[in-house]
Design an enzyme around this catalytic site. Structure first.
Site, PDB file in Angstrom:
ATOM      1  N   GLU A 170      -6.614  -7.655  -1.271  1.00 33.51           N
ATOM      2  CA  GLU A 170      -7.213  -7.726   0.065  1.00 33.51           C
ATOM      3  C   GLU A 170      -8.713  -7.502  -0.086  1.00 33.51           C
ATOM      4  OE1 GLU A 170      -5.465  -5.221   3.037  1.00 33.51           O
ATOM      5  OE2 GLU A 170      -3.416  -5.906   2.603  1.00 33.51           O
ATOM      6  N   GLU A 172       0.817  -1.219   0.000  1.00 34.83           N
ATOM      7  CA  GLU A 172       0.000   0.000   0.000  1.00 34.83           C
ATOM      8  C   GLU A 172       0.855   1.275   0.000  1.00 34.83           C
ATOM      9  OE1 GLU A 172      -4.208  -1.326   1.940  1.00 34.83           O
ATOM     10  OE2 GLU A 172      -2.696  -0.704   3.383  1.00 34.83           O
TER      11      GLU A 172
END
Length: 603
Positions: free
Chosen positions: A235, A161
């Site tokens: 995710e 991320e």
């Protein structure tokens, strides 16, 4: 698993070994699950119809001190990956170095913060040299387990991320090169949430997205950014994490299944984060801070398809039914549920006050000014990473004690060992009664968990991070005790003289009781009518107990118990009860459904 062509993304679908391949993944972190339970949890993942395991690799556990690398027993990452391969699962490895994961400092070791110029997750030389040293040790353990070498690893994630952090455009290329130059040759991907996609790119690496609902158009956005490439939700958030003092988050099985069905019908690969959350044992939980600091709970149940203790849920069964239609082969039967027991309550027999325990502290240090945990000369000069630090100095008057927001994260304040108040981010002043005699001021400061996500990463020093003042005058001449409460410290306490509980205890204190077990079995420890502290079983730190909830029970894996006598020690800050209780199932004070507003706040 032979040397065939590995994972490829040459068209709108993945191929593995030259054949079309839909990634059906689930996240289970080896460091959050007792090693004796690894096989059980992975078999349950496979029996749900998934074909791929994903796991992070936590740098702060694997290199707790500079140059000291731990990859044995509970941290035997290689054995975990090999086990997945033996069970017929592929592996996507997410080695960081930053992992987020609701884990202290996002998996980065706290000793990095000893460098006053440190810029985490950038190409600052102090950070890159530490990453290079870590990767020199880590990557050679991974390369033999790659697909091309007959292992189960089909893909490796580049950082985590980074698009949401994006402080250095040279950083992701550096991490990619750090992996490739050391022999990582499998498929590379990045992973970003909605906000991070536009800044999280690196040449030659497939982007994937993290999400829970489809309302933001993230999948369409990803498809437009990478035309003619396969789509993957790296995710898919099956639930959400909890923070102390707020409700337990749940995400309904029916809503999850309808979204997953839509993704699969569009041919989109998916990884469930989490498939099984497990536990933040010890002091390893992280925290969020988007203006307000909120530490996360020891339970990482996540409302995932498998509960914290490995039980099946409605989510699991509905998901298994759905995934069976996407599997060409029949999926295996789920393993039997492991039994748990509610042991009889343990009567607390003895206690010893924190003040008496100081003789067992590993580090006692004096300095004119308070020193943060990370800069204490503890753990071979790597500083103190976790737990509590006691700061003491003498005062000669009363008045207003002001923390100047230098208490990170929470402090109990004592005058001559009598509690007079608490300091944290909200409460920064305490009144001290007037007296001209010399008195001892003590602050017991707790690291409640370092922030694991967002711009505050560089500012995660704990303890007293600067001056505190009495009537606007900075206090000086501190004695500092490192109380990281490692197993060795808990064991040393046993050599001291413990008092029977008939006498009124002086708080904070350690309380002791004995659990007699015939057959060791998983259970949950419950502490009704206790206030705040930490639970140790046979020296193992289970995690934190705090009456504010939502977590009301700590998971105790059966393998940490033994037949016969088991010693339970509870560190309690404020108020103990007479018994330590047990339950078969977890308990939460209140629950709330994960809302879209929550994600807007966080992302």
């Amino acid at each position: 698993m032979s040397e065939r062509e590995g994972l490829r993304a040459d068209s709108t679908h993945f191929t593995l070994g030259g054949a079309p391949f839909l990634i059906l993944g689930g996240s289970i972190h080896y460091f959050r699950v007792h090693r004796a339970h690894w096989r059980d949890r992975l078999l349950k993942l496979k029996a749900c119809g998934l074909n791929t395991l994903t796991t992070y690799v936590p740098w702060n556990l694997h290199e707790p001190e500079r140059g000291v690398f731990l990859f044995q027993e509970q941290l035997d990452m290689e054995e975990y990956i090999r086990l997945a391969g033996e069970l017929g699962l592929w592996v996507i490895l997410r080695p960081g170095p930053y992992i987020c994961a609701e884990w202290d400092l996002g998996g980065l070791p706290s000793w990095l913060l000893q460098d006053k110029k440190m810029k985490l997750r950038t190409t600052y030389s102090g950070f890159t040299s530490a990453v290079n040293s870590y990767f020199d040790n880590l990557i050679p353990r991974i390369t033999p387990l790659q697909f091309k070498n007959g292992g189960p690893i089909i893909a490796v994630q580049v950082e985590n991320e980074y698009g949401s952090y994006a402080k250095d455009e040279q950083y992701l290329p550096f991490i990619k090169e750090a992996l490739v130059s050391r022999g990582i040759s499998e498929f590379l991907m990045t992973s970003d949430n909605h906000e991070g996609l536009k800044c999280g790119r690196v040449d030659g690496v497939l982007q994937t997205v993290n999400l829970q609902r489809l309302t933001n158009g993230d999948v369409q956005n990803l498809a437009e950014m990478q035309p003619k490439k396969p789509l993957m939700v790296m995710e898919y958030w099956s639930g959400w994490f909890d923070v102390w003092g707020e409700p337990h988050h749940v995400f309904t099985a029916q809503e999850m299944i309808s979204i997953v069905r839509e993704l699969l019908d569009r041919g989109i690969s998916i990884n469930f984060y989490m498939f099984h959350g497990g536990t933040n044992f010890g002091f390893m939980n992280g925290a969020v801070d988007f203006g307000t600091y909120k530490p996360q709970t020891s339970s990482y149940d996540y409302d995932a398809p498998l509960t914290e203790s490995g039980d099946y849920t409605t989510k699991y069964h509905l998901l298994r039914n759905l995934l069976s239609t996407y599997n060409k082969e029949p999926i295996p039967e789920p393993p039997a549920v492991q039994s748990r027991r509610a042991y009889e309550p343990v009567v607390v027999s003895h206690y010893i006050s924190l003040w008496e325990s100081l003789q067992c502290a590993e580090t006692h240090f004096r300095a004119d000014d308070p020193v943060s945990m990370e800069s204490l000369p503890a753990n071979h000069n790597n500083g103190q990473s976790y737990g509590y630090t006691l700061y003491q100095t003498d005062i000669y008057s009363g008045g207003e004690l002001n923390s100047r927001n230098h208490v990170h994260d929470r402090a109990l304040v004592f005058i001559d060992r009598e509690l007079i108040g608490a300091l944290d981010y909200r409460t920064q002043k305490v009144k001290i009664s007037h007296s001209k005699s010399e008195r001892t001021l003590s602050l017991l400061v707790e690291n409640c968990g370092r922030v694991n996500y967002g711009p505050a990463l560089d500012n995660q020093h704990k303890g007293l991070i600067g001056d505190i003042t009495l009537n606007d005058v900075p206090l000086k001449k501190f004695s500092m005790y490192c109380l990281d409460m490692k197993t060795s410290f808990i064991n040393r306490l046993q050599s001291l003289k413990w008092m029977p509980v008939g006498q009124k205890p002086t708080y904070p204190a350690f309380f002791r009781g004995t659990l007699v077990v015939d057959q060791p079995t998983d259970t949950f420890v419950k502490l009704p009518n206790w206030s705040k502290g930490v639970v140790f079983v046979n020296g193992q730190n289970l995690g934190r107990n705090w009456a504010v909830g939502p977590q009301k029970a700590l998971y105790l894996p059966g393998p940490w118990l033994k037949s016969g006598d088991n010693e339970i020690v509870v560190f309690e800050e404020l108020k103990a009860a007479e018994t330590i209780n047990f339950a078969e199932n977890p308990e939460y004070s209140k629950t709330v459904e994960v809302s879209t507003q929550l994600f807007c706040t966080l992302l």
